[in-house]
Write an enzyme that holds these catalytic residues in place. Structure first.
Site, PDB file in Angstrom:
ATOM      1  N   HIS A 500     -12.580   2.809 -38.186  1.00 56.55           N
ATOM      2  CA  HIS A 500     -11.461   2.574 -37.201  1.00 56.55           C
ATOM      3  C   HIS A 500     -10.017   2.361 -37.772  1.00 56.55           C
ATOM      4  O   HIS A 500      -9.536   1.472 -37.771  1.00 56.55           O
ATOM      5  CB  HIS A 500     -11.888   1.474 -36.315  1.00 56.55           C
ATOM      6  CG  HIS A 500     -13.095   1.837 -35.298  1.00 56.55           C
ATOM      7  ND1 HIS A 500     -13.654   1.042 -34.422  1.00 56.55           N
ATOM      8  CD2 HIS A 500     -13.927   2.728 -35.089  1.00 56.55           C
ATOM      9  CE1 HIS A 500     -14.513   1.156 -33.829  1.00 56.55           C
ATOM     10  NE2 HIS A 500     -14.531   2.488 -34.080  1.00 56.55           N
ATOM     11  N   TYR A 501      -9.922   3.563 -38.940  1.00 63.07           N
ATOM     12  CA  TYR A 501      -8.468   3.349 -39.515  1.00 63.07           C
ATOM     13  C   TYR A 501      -7.562   3.535 -38.611  1.00 63.07           C
ATOM     14  O   TYR A 501      -7.640   4.337 -37.833  1.00 63.07           O
ATOM     15  CB  TYR A 501      -8.507   4.552 -40.539  1.00 63.07           C
ATOM     16  CG  TYR A 501      -9.824   5.173 -41.162  1.00 63.07           C
ATOM     17  CD1 TYR A 501     -10.411   4.268 -41.874  1.00 63.07           C
ATOM     18  CD2 TYR A 501     -10.246   6.486 -41.240  1.00 63.07           C
ATOM     19  CE1 TYR A 501     -11.623   4.574 -42.496  1.00 63.07           C
ATOM     20  CE2 TYR A 501     -11.362   7.020 -41.797  1.00 63.07           C
ATOM     21  CZ  TYR A 501     -12.131   5.946 -42.441  1.00 63.07           C
ATOM     22  OH  TYR A 501     -13.100   6.307 -43.160  1.00 63.07           O
TER      23      TYR A 501
END
Length: 565
Positions: A500-501
């Site tokens: 979940h950058y």
């Protein structure tokens, strides 16, 4: 660890398979809620707009040029194409015809086969400086085409704290536009039902049932896999596009932005992009009057492209010999990834394949999720004592994971090469901030509560003393979970990514509240790189909404400016 000859030999292999398999989160076994006829056999309608970049003219003109046909880029393009001529430049290919991408059963293989150097691989692997293996999408649809399909809207705090001035009515309409096409309701089977019950026993209440909204307690989320297990991605939202106005170039590697300086305003403006096809030939895509270039290349790709185009910290760019177009010191900074920790065990009963369907949204800064996989593995080499089976062996493994809702620990991105095809150097600095450690400890303690619930009893083995317990694969939770130091050490030792950058071009530092790059005209960024907070439990719903939302906002902005002339 599990005892036994053949099982022990395969432990490391199973760990690699399973820990890699928890990606962005997912649901499976969805109910029918859409007509699926057009998705079953015939090619999607958007393929009529797609061509290999080598087939495009060496120079052409567009109202909007979108770099990246990913989670936000596809709905953005579909929306803008209703009124304007739009080009998508996607560095990868298409998902249609690739069974591993289109079918949830192939999800794991896609990640295991992620290739950093093969440009035809739909997932590009890289290892962060934290030592954590990562992957990002390289295909039309972006990471929404390689993830595990879980769909859940952002929490209310996200809209308050993201730095943008949201029109919440338009936000809801944009979510609904996405959901009509690609979101389904899953059906829970053995493992996911047990996890739901275990979370409620562990105090993660109330039970909210099936909902697409973020809701504290335990809930079932949406899925982008239909009832046949076939994937939808943001690329399917291109069916809403006006075909005559949209062109999509695949295997198009954008080398840099084309910028021009104004002698009157002393500012720079984007005028187009330079991209290369798979044969190495260069093409120019140029903006028409009042057009814009929009970066939708994600938290890794968008800051990388700004730096390669001379937009970033002046001393750093000069050290690479990159001519500085605009000094913007925070490009590549404030980069985040939500750390994941968890446990995996062999269940005592057979389990179905399931990706993440149930989420426990705790009040202590952590989200609890789970999955189960039927994993094929090879037996040890044939010996006098073990005969290799004629057919593959299969083993079911189950996992519980905790993801913190922060993080506050910030990292950064640096160039590894001036060649855009090489992933930049990334460091997320997991657990640098003590609050993140506390949230992880809270989450992993909650995993212990779930494991002690009655709902988990059926998955335990009975040992020779008649005591029932789990057979863990890899690290188990510390025995004394009240010991904060031991739990914090577990968090640091077992940290992994949830993919979940976000960040790297955050609002207020690189872009303004309209997502326009500060100091550069006709250049905007519409993707997760602008967020300093990940939306809700899983970001893909909000990123697809973002593309639709800003497409509508940009059309309205342009209409108003036309009226003012």
């Amino acid at each position: 660890m599990v005892e036994g000859s053949s099982i022990t030999v395969t432990i490391q292999f199973l760990l690699l398979l399973f820990f890699t398999s928890i990606f962005i989160s997912a649901s499976s076994f969805p109910q029918d809620s859409h007509s699926q006829d057009e998705h079953q056999d015939k090619p999607p309608s958007y393929l009529k707009m797609v061509a290999n970049a080598s087939e495009f003219p060496l120079e052409d003109y567009y109202d909007y040029i979108i770099v990246g046909g990913g989670t936000a880029g596809c709905p953005l393009a579909a929306t803008l194409s209703q009124n304007y001529r739009v080009l998508i430049l996607e560095r990868g290919g298409i998902s249609h015809g690739r069974l591993n991408l289109m079918n949830q059963e192939g999800f794991l293989n896609t990640l295991l086969n992620a290739n950093a150097n093969n440009e035809d691989s739909p997932a590009q692997s890289f290892v962060s400086e934290d030592g954590v293996l990562n992957a990002r999408g390289r295909v039309l649809g972006g990471s929404s085409a390689i993830n595990a399909g879980f769909y859940s809207r952002a929490d209310r705090e996200f809209f308050t704290n993201s730095g943008l001035l949201w029109d919440l009515k338009l936000v809801n309409e944009s979510y609904e536009w996405v959901e009509r096409e690609i979101v389904f309701r899953p059906q829970l089977k053995t493992w996911q039902s047990a996890v739901r019950d275990g979370l409620l026993e562990a105090g993660v209440g109330p039970y909210n049932g099936f909902t697409l909204d973020h809701a504290s307690g335990t809930k079932i989320g949406g899925s982008t896999f239909d009832s046949s297990g076939k994937r939808r991605s943001s690329a399917d939202l291109l069916r809403y596009a006006r075909h005559s106005n949209l062109r999509i170039a695949v295997y198009a590697s954008v080398e840099r932005l084309l910028l021009a300086s104004s002698s009157t305003t002393f500012s720079s403006s984007a005028i187009g992009v330079l991209y290369r096809d798979e044969n190495g030939k260069y093409h120019h895509a140029i903006l028409k009057d009042r057009g814009e270039v929009i970066l939708s290349a994600g938290a890794i790709g968008s800051p990388q492209l700004l730096l390669l185009s001379g937009i970033g910290p002046r001393p750093y760019l000069s050290s690479w010999g990159i001519p500085v177009t605009h000094h913007l010191p925070y490009v590549g900074h404030f980069l985040y990834d939500n750390p994941r920790n968890g446990i995996t065990f062999l269940p005592s009963i057979p389990l179905e394949h399931s990706l993440i369907q149930v989420v426990g949204i705790t009040n202590s800064g952590a989200y609890i999720e789970a999955a189960s996989n039927v994993v094929p593995f090879s037996s040890p080499p044939q010996t006098a004592f073990i005969r290799s089976p004629a057919s593959p062996l299969y083993l079911t493994v189950a996992t519980l994971i905790s993801k913190i809702s922060g993080p506050l620990s910030a990292g950064f991105l640096r160039l590894a090469s001036t060649d855009v095809r090489f992933s930049p150097i990334v460091r997320f600095n997991y657990f640098d901030n003590a609050v993140d450690v506390e949230r992880c400890v809270n989450g992993t303690r909650k995993l212990g509560d779930v494991l002690r619930s009655r709902a988990m009893n059926d998955f335990k083995f009975r040992n020779w003393l008649g005591v029932r317990d789990f057979r863990f694969i890899g690290p188990a939770l510390p025995h004394d979970q009240s010991d904060y130091g031991e739990m914090a050490d577990f968090c640091r030792r077992t940290v992994s990514t949830i993919w979940h950058y976000h960040g790297g071009c955050v609002v207020g530092r690189v872009v303004d509240s309209h997502l326009k790059v500060i100091g550069i005209d006709s250049l905007r960024i519409v993707d997760g790189s602008v967020f300093s907070i990940s939306p809700g439990t899983n970001p893909q719903a909000t990123l697809m909404m973002l593309g639709r939302y800003f497409g509508l906002k940009m059309i309205r902005e342009r209409e108003r400016s036309t009226d003012d002339l």
